[in-house]
Design an enzyme around this catalytic site. Structure first.
Site, PDB file in Angstrom:
ATOM      1  N   GLU A 107       0.848  -1.194   0.000  1.00  0.00           N
ATOM      2  CA  GLU A 107       0.000   0.000   0.000  1.00  0.00           C
ATOM      3  C   GLU A 107       0.884   1.244   0.000  1.00  0.00           C
ATOM      4  OE1 GLU A 107      -3.330   0.128   2.687  1.00  0.00           O
ATOM      5  OE2 GLU A 107      -3.424  -2.055   2.740  1.00  0.00           O
ATOM      6  N   GLY A 141      10.213   0.439  15.049  1.00  0.00           N
ATOM      7  CA  GLY A 141       9.108   1.368  15.205  1.00  0.00           C
ATOM      8  C   GLY A 141       8.122   0.867  16.238  1.00  0.00           C
ATOM      9  N   CYS A 165      -2.427  -6.730   5.503  1.00  0.00           N
ATOM     10  CA  CYS A 165      -1.728  -7.953   5.091  1.00  0.00           C
ATOM     11  C   CYS A 165      -0.965  -8.647   6.209  1.00  0.00           C
ATOM     12  CB  CYS A 165      -0.784  -7.635   3.934  1.00  0.00           C
ATOM     13  SG  CYS A 165      -1.623  -7.192   2.407  1.00  0.00           S
TER      14      CYS A 165
END
Length: 459
Positions: free
Chosen positions: A154, A255, A262
């Site tokens: 994406e 992060g 997904c």
């Protein structure tokens, strides 16, 4: 070639539009009338860079059409793609009801040979299930089922489709193989491979790829957490190991956990598949646990500084989508942060270039939304960065300092360098690196009952 795409989500819409871009005649089919009417008007229901331009062009050239009528949509197609939802069930397994229901419908209306392509991410054995369902009412010489997993990211999905690293196709039919090879040749002219394999291996390839990438992310998040404890800098660790050709540089950025449509779903589904075959897939199970814990890290950091009771506090949140260049908030770390801070009594103001409407649909007026990133920080006790949109990378720090109640930034994506934040005088907590300007904590007014826990080696 005439192609039908059943389902107009991220995968279906990008697939259909990109096939039309290479000269095919494509009909996209969906049961949602509002979505189909929106698409007929040339408006994409999703945010994906570059998609709007291709959508408008191919509609204008009459290579791309939309309908809610299944029989009409597949009438002249040689290839029919199933790009349908496969949501996770309670046990993590992929729900195939939409795929199998459509397969059953197709078996009653197909009258000439067609290739049925599973484009949805589906468990091992799904091609066989689709074949079995269709064979109940349709002669086997009128269809073949192919597994063709998508590897779209994406935010860059259009580029990924037009210039794929590889195309994976699972089929035991030479007739279907020839048709699919012809269809994909325009996308691999630079020499990237088309891999033909059996259906089960093709289905497993998709899950294996996503689980492996999720594992790399989780490994680096674990390393980052340990780096904080021992006083190392995860940025240097990442560079050091990424330069090894056996490891490579990608998917090594720490992060606040992975999200999206997904990775979470596919890792869970792979774990469930292993359980169905009585195999204890320990790495996959651990990856899920690590990621769930990592999504809570920012909330913990905020409460370690401001206390567990955040009543009367306001926090600015930059970034709500699970990653930049998308409006997708499925399994986004921002959801976990918002829930935790609201539960602690905080007031929240958020800004995201694309995802605010989707967050508002969940939280309503429980949080406030700003018109831009600078309005977002006005009067806030601290800034929390969750998604690394490009416009956050080089902001007006003077304006941020003047707007915040305290010069405090919690950075869940390591957007800024320690040197820069040291120079600017911010109290700056990131992931896997030392905290800058610890003395700022002494300027923060805390209730007498608040206990700030020792963070084990960060001071």
């Amino acid at each position: 070639m005439k192609i039908s795409i059943i389902g107009t989500g991220y995968v279906g819409l990008v697939t259909g539009t990109c096939f039309a871009e290479t000269g095919n005649n494509v009909v996209c089919i969906d049961i949602n009338d509002d979505k189909i009417n929106q698409l007929k008007a040339g408006k994409s229901p999703i945010y994906e860079p570059g998609l709007d331009v291709l959508l408008e062009r191919n509609i204008k050239e009459k290579r791309l059409e939309f309908t809610t009528n299944l029989a009409e949509g597949i009438k002249d197609a040689k290839v029919i793609f199933l790009a349908l939802p496969t949501p996770p069930g309670k046990d993590g397994s992929a729900d195939l009801q939409f795929v199998l229901n459509v397969a059953e419908q197709l078996s009653t209306i197909i009258t000439s040979y067609k290739v049925i392509v599973n484009k949805s991410t589906v468990p091992v054995g799904t091609a066989e299930k689709v074949t079995a369902v269709m064979s109940q009412k349709l002669s086997r010489d009128l269809f073949d089922v192919v597994s063709n997993p998508e590897f779209l990211r994406e935010g860059v999905a259009v580029e990924d489709f037009l210039k794929p690293d590889r195309v994976v196709l699972g089929t035991s039919s030479e007739k279907a193989k020839k048709i699919m090879d012809e269809l994909y040749q325009p996308f691999v002219r630079q020499g990237n491979p088309i891999y033909f394999m059996d259906e089960r291996s093709s289905e497993m390839t998709k899950y294996a790829a996503n689980a492996y990438l999720a594992m790399r992310i989780s490994f680096m998040n674990e390393m980052a957490n340990l780096c904080e404890k021992v006083g190392a800098n995860v940025d240097w660790v990442r560079v050091g190991i990424g330069s090894d050709s056996r490891i490579g540089k990608r998917f090594l950025f720490p992060g606040v956990g992975y999200g999206g449509s997904c990775f979470p779903k596919d890792v869970k589904a792979l774990g469930q598949t292993a359980r169905e075959y009585d195999y204890d897939f320990q790495i996959v199970n651990t990856v899920m646990k690590v990621n769930d814990r990592q999504k809570t890290m920012l909330g913990k950091k905020v409460k370690e500084l401001f206390g567990n009771d955040l009543s009367g506090r306001t926090f600015a949140i930059w970034g709500l989508a699970f990653k930049p260049e998308t409006d997708d908030i499925r399994e986004a770390p921002s959801l976990y942060l918002i829930e935790e801070l609201l539960a602690a009594g905080a007031k929240l103001t958020a800004f995201d270039p694309e995802a605010m409407d989707n967050i508002k649909a969940i939280f309503g007026d429980k949080i406030s939304f700003a018109a831009d990133q600078y309005e977002c920080v006005k009067g806030a006790d601290a800034l929390v960065i969750v998604t690394e949109w490009s416009e956050f990378r080089n902001p007006d720090f003077e304006q941020i300092t003047a707007s915040l109640k305290y010069p405090v930034v919690f950075d869940g994506r390591n957007v800024y360098t320690l040197e820069k934040m040291q120079e600017l005088g911010f109290y700056y907590e990131s992931i896997g690196r030392k905290t800058i300007h610890e003395q700022v904590r002494n300027t923060i007014e805390l209730p007498q009952t608040t206990i700030v826990r020792d963070r084990g080696g960060l001071d």
